[in-house]
Design a protein around this motif. Structure first.
Motif, mmCIF file in Angstrom:
data_model
loop_
_atom_site.group_PDB
_atom_site.id
_atom_site.type_symbol
_atom_site.label_atom_id
_atom_site.label_comp_id
_atom_site.label_asym_id
_atom_site.label_seq_id
_atom_site.Cartn_x
_atom_site.Cartn_y
_atom_site.Cartn_z
ATOM 1 N N TRP A 98 0.834 -1.204 0.000
ATOM 2 C CA TRP A 98 0.000 0.000 0.000
ATOM 3 C C TRP A 98 0.874 1.261 0.000
ATOM 4 O O TRP A 98 0.603 2.228 -0.711
ATOM 5 C CB TRP A 98 -0.933 -0.022 1.197
ATOM 6 N N ALA A 99 1.925 1.245 0.827
ATOM 7 C CA ALA A 99 2.821 2.403 0.895
ATOM 8 C C ALA A 99 3.500 2.659 -0.446
ATOM 9 O O ALA A 99 3.722 3.814 -0.829
ATOM 10 C CB ALA A 99 3.866 2.184 1.984
ATOM 11 N N ALA A 100 3.827 1.599 -1.171
ATOM 12 C CA ALA A 100 4.511 1.751 -2.460
ATOM 13 C C ALA A 100 3.622 2.419 -3.495
ATOM 14 O O ALA A 100 4.121 3.124 -4.379
ATOM 15 C CB ALA A 100 4.969 0.383 -2.957
ATOM 16 N N THR A 101 2.320 2.222 -3.397
ATOM 17 C CA THR A 101 1.398 2.782 -4.402
ATOM 18 C C THR A 101 0.704 4.058 -3.944
ATOM 19 O O THR A 101 0.239 4.839 -4.780
ATOM 20 C CB THR A 101 0.328 1.740 -4.778
ATOM 21 N N HIS A 102 0.633 4.296 -2.636
ATOM 22 C CA HIS A 102 -0.105 5.443 -2.117
ATOM 23 C C HIS A 102 0.765 6.416 -1.318
ATOM 24 O O HIS A 102 0.269 7.430 -0.837
ATOM 25 C CB HIS A 102 -1.263 4.971 -1.225
ATOM 26 N N GLY A 103 2.047 6.108 -1.162
ATOM 27 C CA GLY A 103 2.901 6.951 -0.335
ATOM 28 C C GLY A 103 2.648 6.696 1.135
ATOM 29 O O GLY A 103 1.759 5.922 1.519
ATOM 30 N N TRP A 104 3.453 7.367 1.963
ATOM 31 C CA TRP A 104 3.307 7.178 3.415
ATOM 32 C C TRP A 104 3.309 8.535 4.100
ATOM 33 O O TRP A 104 4.277 9.293 3.985
ATOM 34 C CB TRP A 104 4.434 6.302 3.959
ATOM 35 N N PRO A 105 2.249 8.888 4.828
ATOM 36 C CA PRO A 105 2.177 10.197 5.493
ATOM 37 C C PRO A 105 3.267 10.368 6.547
ATOM 38 O O PRO A 105 3.643 9.417 7.237
ATOM 39 C CB PRO A 105 0.781 10.182 6.146
ATOM 40 N N ASP A 106 3.753 11.587 6.692
ATOM 41 C CA ASP A 106 4.801 11.862 7.670
ATOM 42 C C ASP A 106 4.330 11.608 9.100
ATOM 43 O O ASP A 106 5.145 11.306 9.974
ATOM 44 C CB ASP A 106 5.265 13.319 7.553
ATOM 45 N N ASN A 107 3.033 11.775 9.355
ATOM 46 C CA ASN A 107 2.518 11.634 10.715
ATOM 47 C C ASN A 107 1.900 10.264 10.965
ATOM 48 O O ASN A 107 1.073 10.099 11.877
ATOM 49 C CB ASN A 107 1.484 12.721 11.022
ATOM 50 N N ALA A 108 2.317 9.255 10.193
ATOM 51 C CA ALA A 108 1.854 7.885 10.416
ATOM 52 C C ALA A 108 3.024 7.013 10.855
ATOM 53 O O ALA A 108 4.081 7.019 10.218
ATOM 54 C CB ALA A 108 1.212 7.312 9.148
ATOM 55 N N TRP A 109 2.850 6.294 11.963
ATOM 56 C CA TRP A 109 3.832 5.332 12.435
ATOM 57 C C TRP A 109 3.426 3.954 11.922
ATOM 58 O O TRP A 109 2.233 3.617 11.908
ATOM 59 C CB TRP A 109 3.893 5.298 13.958
ATOM 60 N N ALA A 110 4.368 3.142 11.520
ATOM 61 C CA ALA A 110 4.093 1.812 10.978
ATOM 62 C C ALA A 110 4.488 0.754 11.994
ATOM 63 O O ALA A 110 5.639 0.702 12.434
ATOM 64 C CB ALA A 110 4.864 1.594 9.670
#
Length: 300
Positions: free
Chosen positions: A125-137
């Motif tokens: 999902w991150a590869a296709t939609h990016g990853w928000p700066d304020n999201a912890w994985a």
């Protein structure tokens, strides 16, 4: 759902409710218990079960929390999702995930903690939609098999903070693959920031709770200390050790004996038999003190 008693966050947010069991850590899922108790209001568990979307009014709550955080000059941590898995592999959830992504971007004063047992799907999902700066994985790790399978996928997610939720902890775990990051520099070896920035450990609660050996916790805490990674001890759960867990102590009445042989991985020398007598007190009485203190460390 909203303000929560979960020790490591301020709020919970569930864009939908319902999930499927996929590993040993799911065996006594509290969210499934809630679902059964309330006749499916919290979703119907299983691959053929329903996923209950949240109301429009509920989706607006994080916007209120964001304004509150901005006014207070603080950052609030939001656990998403406590009654589901954001990255469950169901295509009908994609529109809800895209809406969640927009909500995360629109609440810059909140830190969203996305915890999954499906980190491979998270990385895709991150590869296709990016990853928000304020999201912890984050990913759940209950035993060594889960660590070996999930941590490499978690490390593919380009999050500023990655974390492990090791609850319920069901066995000894070597998490060094997520804690160690070394890079050669001239003739010296310098340490870069660890790929995993936070580790949460906790025992299981509930009527069918499985005891957590204190040596398992001790090993993980020591790994975190060596790697300078924040360690958070959430709870003992239903079972707590009675006194010292050294060998040779008579078994008190009403207390369960656990015997464990810990063999080191990759040539490590830590091995031996540890006897511990566990007493069932319930989550509240068992408390959160490990050895000598409450461990509430959180990444900055």
């Amino acid at each position: 759902m909203g303000k929560t008693d979960i020790e490591w966050c301020d709020y919970t947010f569930n864009p939908w409710r319902g999930c499927s069991k996929i590993s040993a850590g799911c065996a006594h899922c509290y969210a499934e218990t809630l679902s059964n108790r309330f006749n499916g209001f919290h979703g119907v568990w299983g691959p053929n079960g329903t996923r209950v979307p949240a109301s429009e009014a509920y989706w607006k709550k994080p916007l209120v929390w964001d304004k509150r955080a901005a006014h207070a000059g603080e950052r609030y941590r939001v656990f998403c999702a406590s009654l589901a898995d954001v990255f469950e592999d169901r295509e009908e959830l994609d529109p809800h995930r895209e809406r969640l992504w927009a909500l995360i971007h629109n609440t810059p004063h909140l830190d969203w903690l996305l915890l999954t047992k499906r980190p491979a799907r998270m990385a895709e999902w991150a590869a296709t939609h990016g990853w928000p700066d304020n999201a912890w994985a984050g990913t759940s790790v209950e035993d060594q098999a889960a660590a070996d399978k999930r941590i490499p996928h978690l490390l593919r997610v380009p999050a500023r903070i990655r974390f492990l939720s090791m609850e319920p902890l069901l066995g000894p775990v070597d998490i060094s693959m997520g804690l160690e990051s070394f890079r050669g520099h001239d003739a010296m070896m310098r340490r870069d920031p660890a790929p995993v920035s936070w580790v949460i450990v906790g025992g299981e609660s509930g009527s069918e709770a499985r005891p957590m050996h204190p040596v398992w916790v001790e090993q993980i805490r020591n790994q975190c200390i060596r790697a300078r990674v924040p360690f958070f001890f959430k709870q003992w759960g239903a079972w707590v050790p009675r006194g010292s867990w050294a060998t040779g102590v008579p078994t008190p009445e009403g207390v369960v004996t656990m015997r464990l042989t810990i063999e080191g991985r990759n040539g490590q020398t830590e091995s031996g038999e540890y006897h511990v007598w566990m007493q069932r007190l319930g989550k509240k009485k068992a408390g959160r003190v490990f050895v000598d203190r409450v461990w509430d460390e959180v990444p900055r």
